[in-house]
Scaffold this motif. Structure first.
Motif: not given
Length: 520
Positions: A24-27, A178-188
């Motif tokens: 969410r909220k990746q700009n 990974t494509a949806i969430g970026g690094l935040k998704a990766v870390v969490w």
């Protein structure tokens, strides 16, 4: 098996929920690639551990314990701690000062555009080969499980097809979150994966120990070889005898010398010059938080490796007392997954399968994120579309994630074909050794930039990096030596490749001079 399936389904649902929520909220590209530099250090710590403990470690380290029946592999943790201290104290602050997204931007500011693009390309090629090779490990357990459930004994070609199907399934699932969430998704998701991994391995140890008749006394009786339980090895000739025996120690993998030198240089390279690892450290609020995460992760590495090796030792003892339970031709790397599928009770077996998937997906997601980020920042924006908007950069990095996923599947499939047809290969050495050909060149140039102010030039660095690769290729006979020269070239084990490549690259690069550039 219904209980196992339930555990695995719950794991996948949790992963996808975290990935979607984190997206969410990746700009901007910075939001996607660095989590807006707002992630807590302890989450980054868990993410580093999850990425390091790939499927290669999950299966390969117990395989080493089973094969060697000692802890000499754990010596390398000495170097991983020393290397991380250097990374935290030397590398991270310049990266934060320059506010880089791709760490190869630093090389452009220090030397020039040619150095940046060369280093970036070296990383992209090396990471695709290394991560693709490691991806193969994730398919081992699934292939064994398929044969166990169906009762089918597949031939070599059918096994390769099973591997490809497993790799595609794992990669598609990982690519989506990974494509949806970026690094935040990766870390969490890595935080969850680290928890699953820890619980699953401790469960495996408990089951193994409880299934060995006689407990500790039986374990001690079975471990009666000269090198059993060994922690330290000085290599060829105990003590300092290696000085009299020339460079033969360079051909040995797990020695004190490899721990203090070889492993230190490897860790500086993988954690200081590899976008994969550094990217998550740059997601911390500042360099101090990133330094804390990387150093503490090194301290935790030692007990984690000990647990993996001890699991392998217990596997050896278990099958000494139950030899009929393990087919005689089982490859070393397949012993742990064979035990998981055939010996563990329902529920715990599902937890271990989820643990393997966690390690595979954790290392794969970070590789995809770093590869796509580097390609977008250094090549798409740097060459093809400098004026790209943040919306275009986000679209590019997400499509790049999918493209690199296909490349990793291709490399993993080729690795599977090779190992199936050459089962005698100790693949953990291949997975770790790939870095040795190129990461010495990367580390040598980064050290040249950080330890000097006027040495090194944009064109001279390319010569230096080529020299570092060429020397390692000769020493490992990747480039054939002229007839009769082999006797003069020492054998080089994988822990020493980065060290030698770094020293050669740094020395050659130091011979070139450039005017001093202002450093922050």
């Amino acid at each position: 098996m219904l209980t196992d399936l339930f555990v695995i389904v719950i794991y996948f649902l949790a992963i996808f929920c975290i990935g979607i929520y984190a997206g969410r909220k990746q700009n901007s590209l910075t939001d996607y690639a660095l989590g807006n530099r707002s992630l807590p250090w302890w989450a980054i710590l868990a993410s580093i551990l999850a990425a390091e403990i790939s499927a290669a470690t999950f299966l390969g380290a117990p395989g080493e314990g089973y094969h060697t029946r000692n802890f000499t592999y754990a010596q390398l943790c000495i170097g991983t701690i020393l290397g991380r201290i250097i990374v935290g104290r030397l590398f991270l602050k310049p990266y934060y000062d320059y506010k880089v997204v791709s760490i190869y931007e630093y090389l452009e500011k220090r030397f020039g555009l040619l150095t940046r693009r060369t280093a970036s390309m070296v990383f992209l090629i090396s990471r695709v080969l290394a991560s693709g090779t490691r991806l193969y490990f994730a398919g081992i357990l699934l292939v064994i499980a398929y044969q166990f459930l169906t009762g089918v004994t597949a031939d070599a070609d059918q096994i390769v097809l099973l591997y490809i199907a497993a790799l595609v399934a794992i990669s598609v699932a990982t690519t989506i979150y990974t494509a949806i969430g970026g690094l935040k998704a990766v870390v969490w998701t890595d935080v969850l994966q680290a928890v699953v991994l820890g619980v699953s391995m401790l469960s495996a140890l408990w089951v193994l120990f409880s299934h060995i008749p006689g407990g500790w006394s039986s374990i001690s009786a079975a471990m009666n070889g000269g090198d059993d339980w060994k922690f330290f090895s000085w290599g060829t000739g105990e003590g300092l005898d290696f000085l009299q025996q020339g460079a033969r120690v360079l051909g040995q993998e797990y020695t004190v010398w490899a721990a203090f030198l070889g492993a230190t240089f490897i860790t500086m390279a993988t954690h200081g010059t590899d976008q994969d690892m550094v990217q998550r450290m740059l997601a911390a609020k500042n360099s101090k938080a990133g330094t804390r995460a990387v150093i503490v992760s090194g301290l935790l590495d030692f007990p984690i490796v000990i647990i993996f090796l001890f699991t392998g030792i217990l596997l050896y003892v278990f099958y000494q007392y139950n030899p009929a339970n393990l087919p005689a031709d089982t490859p070393q790397l397949h012993v742990f997954p064979y035990f998981i599928i055939h010996e563990l009770p329902n529920g715990i077996r599902g937890l271990l399968i989820a643990g393997l998937l966690a390690t595979a997906m954790g290392s794969l997601s970070t590789a995809l994120n770093s590869l796509a980020t580097t390609a977008t920042k250094d090549w798409y924006q740097g060459i093809f579309k400098p004026e790209a908007t943040e919306r275009q950069l986000l679209r590019c990095v997400r499509w790049g994630t999918a493209v690199f996923s296909l490349l990793l599947i291709l490399v993993g499939s080729i690795t599977a074909w090779y190992v199936v047809h050459h089962p005698e290969v100790r693949i953990i050495q291949i997975a770790l050794g790939i870095f040795g050909y190129t990461y010495g060149s990367l580390l040598g140039i980064f050290l040249l930039g950080m330890l000097t102010r006027t040495r090194g030039s944009d064109s001279g660095n390319i010569i230096a990096m080529a020299a570092g690769f060429f020397v390692i290729a000769l020493l490992t006979e990747l480039i054939p030596l002229p007839s009769g020269w082999q006797q003069y070239v020492p054998e080089i084990a994988f822990p020493w490749r980065v060290t030698i490549g770094t020293l050669v690259t740094f020395t050659v690069g130091f011979c070139f001079r450039k005017r001093r550039l202002p450093m922050r």
